[in-house]
Design an enzyme around this catalytic site. Structure first.
Site, PDB file in Angstrom:
ATOM      1  CE  LYS A 163     -10.550  -4.660  -4.571  1.00 46.51           C
ATOM      2  NZ  LYS A 163     -10.339  -3.530  -3.822  1.00 46.51           N
TER       3      LYS A 163
ATOM      4  CE  LYS B 217      -4.209  -1.650   0.354  1.00 48.15           C
ATOM      5  NZ  LYS B 217      -5.126  -1.445  -0.591  1.00 48.15           N
TER       6      LYS B 217
ATOM      7  CG  ASP C 139      -3.944  -0.497  -4.001  1.00 53.01           C
ATOM      8  OD1 ASP C 139      -4.474   0.327  -4.760  1.00 53.01           O
ATOM      9  OD2 ASP C 139      -5.024  -1.174  -3.478  1.00 53.01           O
TER      10      ASP C 139
ATOM     11  CG  ASP D  39      -9.490  -1.717  -6.757  1.00 56.06           C
ATOM     12  OD1 ASP D  39     -10.617  -2.283  -6.879  1.00 56.06           O
ATOM     13  OD2 ASP D  39      -9.007  -2.072  -5.671  1.00 56.06           O
TER      14      ASP D  39
HETATM   15 MG   LIG Z   1      -7.111  -1.736  -4.725  1.00 57.65          MG
END
Ligand SMILES: [Mg+2]
Length: 363
Positions: free
Chosen positions: A267, A162, A190, A243
């Site tokens: 997702k 992250k 990310d 995303d």
């Molecule tokens: Mg993500």
């Protein structure tokens, strides 16, 4: 097999350590767990974690949508009439993807039970296991190096780091991790929308110039900024994955038509469940855009559903399904099993889940 009753409940699961991204910090996973009960007595399990900063869905909005609006419309419907059920889910109310996903997952679970087939086979059965990365939370460089080394010692070969709250520090963090873990570990980043388009290009070029070896970078810019995402994708060598931008079927269609990204992160909580996630995977496959299967901080119900789709579809070549590993306890009986970084699909019908420990009904 008809849907007789829908029960809504909650589970709260402590995390092993706080989960930190450019958007939020949490200390436990709160999951809404639904039981869709058939007239045969069989139960389909589904879940929806309230991730308001990403999906806009809170605990109360998920419960309200299921209990008051969508759920009642499903009572009495034949599980066999899958497309009919999915049409009701899609058209019963706008948005509320998490609530729809919970019901969608539970209905697919029942559908699998109805025909005695594990869900991953119903969804295509391309593979029966996969490997997942492990997420390294956003912290100071030393702590992130320590967490990365711990992950490798536990058997992980891909790390999802992250970044995104400070471009200069991000370079330090990732360089320190690369030096510590050596050249063979896959590093994906990310940024969770943390950079402006130009800042993203500058930062990613610095990773490239230093030869740090980044496999891909997820969501460098704001979710709504499709043109910014396309700009970054065109300006750097590194693969860029959408995303938060790749929310539902319509957004993915637009991103693909614009050629705005190199990869799509699917997702279930963004797509509104498996039914739409299948459409997303198929659209991406049509355009030759590879996908990763991702998840929220959620229980193993959603992870098993997501892994079933990832196993089903050839185009889903990567998985980021580590949520269950970040939890200090596992209340879900059955479902996928983990062996180091491997995720193994169950052979039992549907999701292969038989019970949820600590489930507390909400009325
Ligand atoms: Mg993500």
């Amino acid at each position: 097999m008809k849907i007789r009753e829908i029960k809504i409940g909650k589970v709260s699961i402590p995390l092993k350590k706080p989960f930190k991204t450019a958007l939020r910090q949490v200390n436990s996973a709160e999951d809404i767990v639904v039981k869709v009960i058939a007239d045969s007595g069989e139960i389909g399990f589904g879940n929806a974690p309230p991730t308001a900063v990403i999906t806009g869905d809170s605990q109360d909005s998920i419960i309200g949508a299921i209990r008051d609006t969508i759920g009642p419309k499903l009572i009495g419907m034949e599980v066999d009439h899958l497309e009919g059920i999915m049409t009701v889910l899609d058209t019963s109310m706008l948005h509320n993807q998490s609530a729809k996903a919970a019901l969608d997952i539970a209905v697919y679970d029942l559908f699998g039970k109805r025909y005695g087939l594990p869900l991953y086979k119903l969804l295509g059965g391309y593979r029966s296991e996969m490997t997942t990365d492990l997420t390294i939370s956003l912290n100071g460089p030393e702590e992130m190096v320590r967490d990365s080394l711990e992950a490798i010692a536990a058997g992980y070969t891909a790390l999802k780091i992250k970044v995104g709250n400070d471009a200069a520090l991000d370079i330090q963090r990732v360089q320190a991790i690369r030096e510590a873990v050596g050249p063979d570990i896959l590093i994906r980043l990310d940024a969770n929308q943390g950079w402006t388009p130009k800042e993203a290009v500058r930062t990613i070029r610095r990773f490239e110039d230093r030869g740090i070896g980044i496999e891909l970078i997820e969501q460098p810019v704001k979710a709504h900024d499709f043109h910014g995402l396309k700009y970054v994708t065109q300006q750097v060598e590194t693969d860029i994955m959408a995303d938060e931008s790749a929310f539902g079927t319509y957004e993915v269609f637009q991103l693909l038509a614009m050629e705005a990204c190199d990869l799509i992160n699917i997702k279930l909580m963004k797509a509104g469940g498996l039914h739409n996630a299948v459409k997303i995977a198929d659209m991406a496959a049509t355009m030759g855009i590879r996908c990763m299967m991702g998840c929220m901080l959620e229980s193993k119900i959603g992870i098993t559903a997501a892994a079933s789709l990832a196993a089903g579809k050839q185009i889903i070549v990567k998985s980021d399904l580590d949520a269950a590993v970040l939890l200090a306890e596992d209340p879900v009986v059955g479902g996928v099993s983990f062996d180091k970084d491997r995720i193994i699909l169950p052979d039992a019908p549907g999701l292969g889940i038989t019970d949820i420990k600590g489930w507390q009904e909400v009325r």
